[in-house]
Design a protein around this motif. Sequence first.
Motif, PDB file in Angstrom:
ATOM      1  N   TYR A   1       1.775   0.782   8.350  1.00 48.11           N
ATOM      2  CA  TYR A   1       0.768   0.117   7.427  1.00 48.11           C
ATOM      3  C   TYR A   1      -0.150  -0.888   7.882  1.00 48.11           C
ATOM      4  CZ  TYR A   1      -1.187  -1.041   2.941  1.00 48.11           C
ATOM      5  OH  TYR A   1      -2.350  -1.382   1.979  1.00 48.11           O
ATOM      6  N   ALA A   2       0.501  -1.844   8.567  1.00 46.74           N
ATOM      7  CA  ALA A   2      -0.291  -3.024   9.008  1.00 46.74           C
ATOM      8  C   ALA A   2      -0.869  -2.579  10.505  1.00 46.74           C
ATOM      9  CB  ALA A   2       0.575  -4.132   9.520  1.00 46.74           C
TER      10      ALA A   2
ATOM     11  N   THR B   1      10.667  11.082   6.001  1.00 45.30           N
ATOM     12  CA  THR B   1      11.077  11.166   4.524  1.00 45.30           C
ATOM     13  C   THR B   1      10.002  10.624   3.657  1.00 45.30           C
ATOM     14  OG1 THR B   1      13.434  10.825   5.325  1.00 45.30           O
ATOM     15  CG2 THR B   1      13.107  10.228   3.063  1.00 45.30           C
ATOM     16  N   GLU B   2       9.653  11.220   2.513  1.00 41.35           N
ATOM     17  CA  GLU B   2       8.718  10.695   1.544  1.00 41.35           C
ATOM     18  C   GLU B   2       9.493   9.843   0.708  1.00 41.35           C
ATOM     19  OE1 GLU B   2       5.824  11.372   0.798  1.00 41.35           O
ATOM     20  OE2 GLU B   2       5.432  13.042   2.372  1.00 41.35           O
ATOM     21  N   VAL B   3       8.779   8.552   0.570  1.00 38.41           N
ATOM     22  CA  VAL B   3       9.181   7.562   0.016  1.00 38.41           C
ATOM     23  C   VAL B   3       9.169   7.506  -1.757  1.00 38.41           C
ATOM     24  CG1 VAL B   3       8.992   6.030   1.875  1.00 38.41           C
ATOM     25  CG2 VAL B   3       7.252   6.024   0.164  1.00 38.41           C
ATOM     26  N   GLY B   4       8.104   8.474  -2.323  1.00 42.37           N
ATOM     27  CA  GLY B   4       7.814   8.527  -3.574  1.00 42.37           C
ATOM     28  C   GLY B   4       6.847   7.321  -4.079  1.00 42.37           C
ATOM     29  N   GLU B   5       6.642   7.170  -5.186  1.00 45.71           N
ATOM     30  CA  GLU B   5       5.616   6.390  -5.777  1.00 45.71           C
ATOM     31  C   GLU B   5       6.416   4.768  -5.754  1.00 45.71           C
ATOM     32  OE1 GLU B   5       3.297   5.456  -9.884  1.00 45.71           O
ATOM     33  OE2 GLU B   5       4.871   6.938  -9.961  1.00 45.71           O
TER      34      GLU B   5
ATOM     35  N   GLN C   1      10.825 -10.311  -1.644  1.00 54.45           N
ATOM     36  CA  GLN C   1      12.417  -9.939  -2.544  1.00 54.45           C
ATOM     37  C   GLN C   1      12.495  -8.447  -2.525  1.00 54.45           C
ATOM     38  OE1 GLN C   1      14.022 -12.777  -4.784  1.00 54.45           O
ATOM     39  NE2 GLN C   1      15.713 -11.610  -5.541  1.00 54.45           N
ATOM     40  N   ILE C   2      11.383  -8.100  -3.525  1.00 60.26           N
ATOM     41  CA  ILE C   2      11.487  -6.610  -3.891  1.00 60.26           C
ATOM     42  C   ILE C   2      10.309  -5.881  -2.998  1.00 60.26           C
ATOM     43  CG2 ILE C   2      11.052  -5.092  -5.783  1.00 60.26           C
ATOM     44  CD1 ILE C   2      12.295  -7.296  -7.739  1.00 60.26           C
ATOM     45  N   PRO C   3      10.379  -5.438  -2.036  1.00 53.95           N
ATOM     46  CA  PRO C   3       9.213  -4.527  -1.180  1.00 53.95           C
ATOM     47  C   PRO C   3       8.459  -3.840  -1.964  1.00 53.95           C
ATOM     48  CG  PRO C   3      11.408  -3.606  -0.507  1.00 53.95           C
ATOM     49  CD  PRO C   3      11.745  -4.834  -1.534  1.00 53.95           C
ATOM     50  N   PHE C   4       7.369  -3.660  -1.411  1.00 58.33           N
ATOM     51  CA  PHE C   4       6.440  -2.507  -2.401  1.00 58.33           C
ATOM     52  C   PHE C   4       6.326  -1.550  -1.137  1.00 58.33           C
ATOM     53  CE2 PHE C   4       2.468  -0.398  -3.442  1.00 58.33           C
ATOM     54  CZ  PHE C   4       2.698  -0.141  -4.847  1.00 58.33           C
ATOM     55  N   LEU C   5       6.364  -0.129  -1.324  1.00 62.60           N
ATOM     56  CA  LEU C   5       6.007   0.889  -0.359  1.00 62.60           C
ATOM     57  C   LEU C   5       4.843   1.789  -0.966  1.00 62.60           C
ATOM     58  CD1 LEU C   5       9.467   1.991   0.872  1.00 62.60           C
ATOM     59  CD2 LEU C   5       7.992   0.099   1.788  1.00 62.60           C
ATOM     60  N   PHE C   6       4.141   2.217  -0.353  1.00 63.03           N
ATOM     61  CA  PHE C   6       2.891   3.050  -0.603  1.00 63.03           C
ATOM     62  C   PHE C   6       3.496   4.440  -0.649  1.00 63.03           C
ATOM     63  CE2 PHE C   6       0.811  -0.716   0.472  1.00 63.03           C
ATOM     64  CZ  PHE C   6      -0.117  -0.974  -0.556  1.00 63.03           C
ATOM     65  N   SER C   7       2.847   5.298  -1.466  1.00 58.39           N
ATOM     66  CA  SER C   7       3.384   6.988  -1.363  1.00 58.39           C
ATOM     67  C   SER C   7       2.923   7.439   0.076  1.00 58.39           C
ATOM     68  CB  SER C   7       2.327   7.473  -2.494  1.00 58.39           C
ATOM     69  OG  SER C   7       2.858   7.185  -3.809  1.00 58.39           O
ATOM     70  N   GLY C   8       3.858   8.202   0.626  1.00 62.13           N
ATOM     71  CA  GLY C   8       3.856   8.599   1.642  1.00 62.13           C
ATOM     72  C   GLY C   8       5.257   8.644   2.404  1.00 62.13           C
ATOM     73  N   THR C   9       5.219   8.989   3.884  1.00 62.89           N
ATOM     74  CA  THR C   9       6.421   8.952   4.612  1.00 62.89           C
ATOM     75  C   THR C   9       7.106   7.452   4.929  1.00 62.89           C
ATOM     76  OG1 THR C   9       5.455   9.121   6.723  1.00 62.89           O
ATOM     77  CG2 THR C   9       6.096  11.327   5.279  1.00 62.89           C
ATOM     78  N   VAL C  10       8.175   7.501   5.487  1.00 67.06           N
ATOM     79  CA  VAL C  10       8.708   6.173   5.909  1.00 67.06           C
ATOM     80  C   VAL C  10       7.920   5.807   6.993  1.00 67.06           C
ATOM     81  CG1 VAL C  10      10.512   5.015   7.234  1.00 67.06           C
ATOM     82  CG2 VAL C  10      11.049   6.647   5.380  1.00 67.06           C
TER      83      VAL C  10
END
Length: 620
Positions: A448-449, A480-484, A433-442
């Motif tokens: 990632y997988a 685009t950088e997604v940030g922390e 429900q609340i996705p987690f993104l790692f630092s880096g680009t879209v």
Amino acid sequence: MGFILEGLDAEAYDRSYSDRQLIGRIISYFRPHLSLMLSVAGLIVLNSVMDTAFPVLISQSIDTMVTDKVMQTAIWLVVFILLAAVFSWTCNLFRQWFTARAVGNVVLQLRKDAFSSVMSRDMSFFDEFTSGKIVSRVTSDTDSFATVVTLTLNLLSQILLFLLVATILFFRNWQLALLACIILPAIIVVALGFRYIARRATRNAQRSLARVNANVQEVISGITVAKNFRQEQNMYDEFKQVNKQSYQVNVRSGFLYNGVFPVLVLIANLGTTIVVYFGGQNVLNQTLSAGDWFLFVQGIMLLWMPVTSIASFWSQFQLGLAASERVFALLDAEPRVHQIDGQPVAQLRGKIEFQRLLFSYDDRQTVLPNFSLTIQPGETVAFVGHTGAGKSSIAKLVARFYEFQGGQLLIDGHDIRSFDLHDYHRRLGIVPQIPFLFSGTVADNIRYAHPDATYEQVEEVAKRIGGGDWLEALPDGLQTEVGETGKALSMGQRQLVALARVLLQDPAIIILDEATASVDPLTEAQIQEGLDVILQDRTAIVIAHRLSTIKHADRIIVLNRGHMVEEGNHEALMQRGGHYSQLYNTYFRHQSPDYKPGEGFVPVLLPVEEEEEQEQATLH
């Protein structure tokens, strides 16, 4: 006392190890570096021999000058002393260099093992234990582990020096040497008595540090909520309390550690006094030469220095052992998810069967008492129900994050416990429900997988989600950088990235914790288009919060306290007028496009007896 030790209890997976067990485990980490450690051992021997040679050579030079008056001999002795000093310094330099390399290699491997152990833990482990304390074991405790290794090597050097000096003193004058050793039992008693107190004190110090780390990490993670509710002062006050506890624990530990050294020095000085007095009497009586008397005065310092140093370093030694104990406890923690086999999972059709499944998070409350359900390949099944009904638990069991206590869970007719989990999870896609993104680009997060995916593949997948219109809103598109944790993107954009990530993975089974629960209507439409693409020809388990998702589901399962009380599609369940209609009117009715506040709310309530009969009929 109660406040100082409050909250410093051991974790459930902690265990106690004896010194022998800990040192045995430490030695096992050094076995791959045996040649390096043998070099260190050889240098320790040479360094100890050179340190022992100093008082012997000086003693000999004194006797030579007193008796023979031969200055040439004295000069040669001075030269030998200088050469011994240079050689001792060189041996010590290389010993420290080799030791640093060996310790660095071992700590590197230990930290790898600790991190690997954390990664292999099941989700129940992270639900039960705070992440800050786990991080403390992987970082701070592995650093403290280096302390015990370095001190162990220094301990070997000190023991060897003690044995060499003691042998020379007994050879020169065994009566005086034996007299000096009268204080040895007192030093041993004090050192061993301190040993038992030090382990407990250092263990509490490590736990207090872990508690501080956990508090800081929680504050930083929840800083947005804290500022929203203006709770900065309360969070600061809580940190002050935790930090004060750590301060008091460390003050007690410091007082304990620093208090033992003066006691040991006092006892050692008594031994020196004995040697000075009785040795001086022997010199006056001409039963002992002046050089030998000097040798005893200098040698007794070398004799007690290793013993007092070992005891004074015991605080750091116990700190290292306590840290090792915490790291090894993490490594040895028993997993709760047990696989009975490791069969590879090449491909899945997606049939899921729950057969009289029994599941509980603990021994106090059963979440799924006797759950049975079959989900056909390619079917989308939505689970609805009040909080605590068991919706998320079903999804976590299919993801193999938790261990069930009874019954069976079959995937394509195979026991889920027989799969290789790494292969199985490759065939499983999860959209939280609340996705987690790692630092880096879209683009980095989408692949990632599938790290080997080309940029063209990533772009193609991204454009299949919502027609790709969402990419135009990103400043640099896929770069685009997604940030922390993805904070540079909106919640809807993060969810779209998460959907693209799962689509690139191409799983056979999808677990969806309602991706449209926290977004605006426009983004919800884009996400719903993406869901239509992702769910096509795939088995999907949906924890539903939105009416749009429910209506698109092939089948709706209504849960109540772990029991399946109704099933069917939206229209059939509404016509039945049971639990689902109540849930619909309570949670979903206002999401309908034709909903008008105050109109159209028709509660459908069943009598208690009829409701119970319907539940029993569904169960049977």
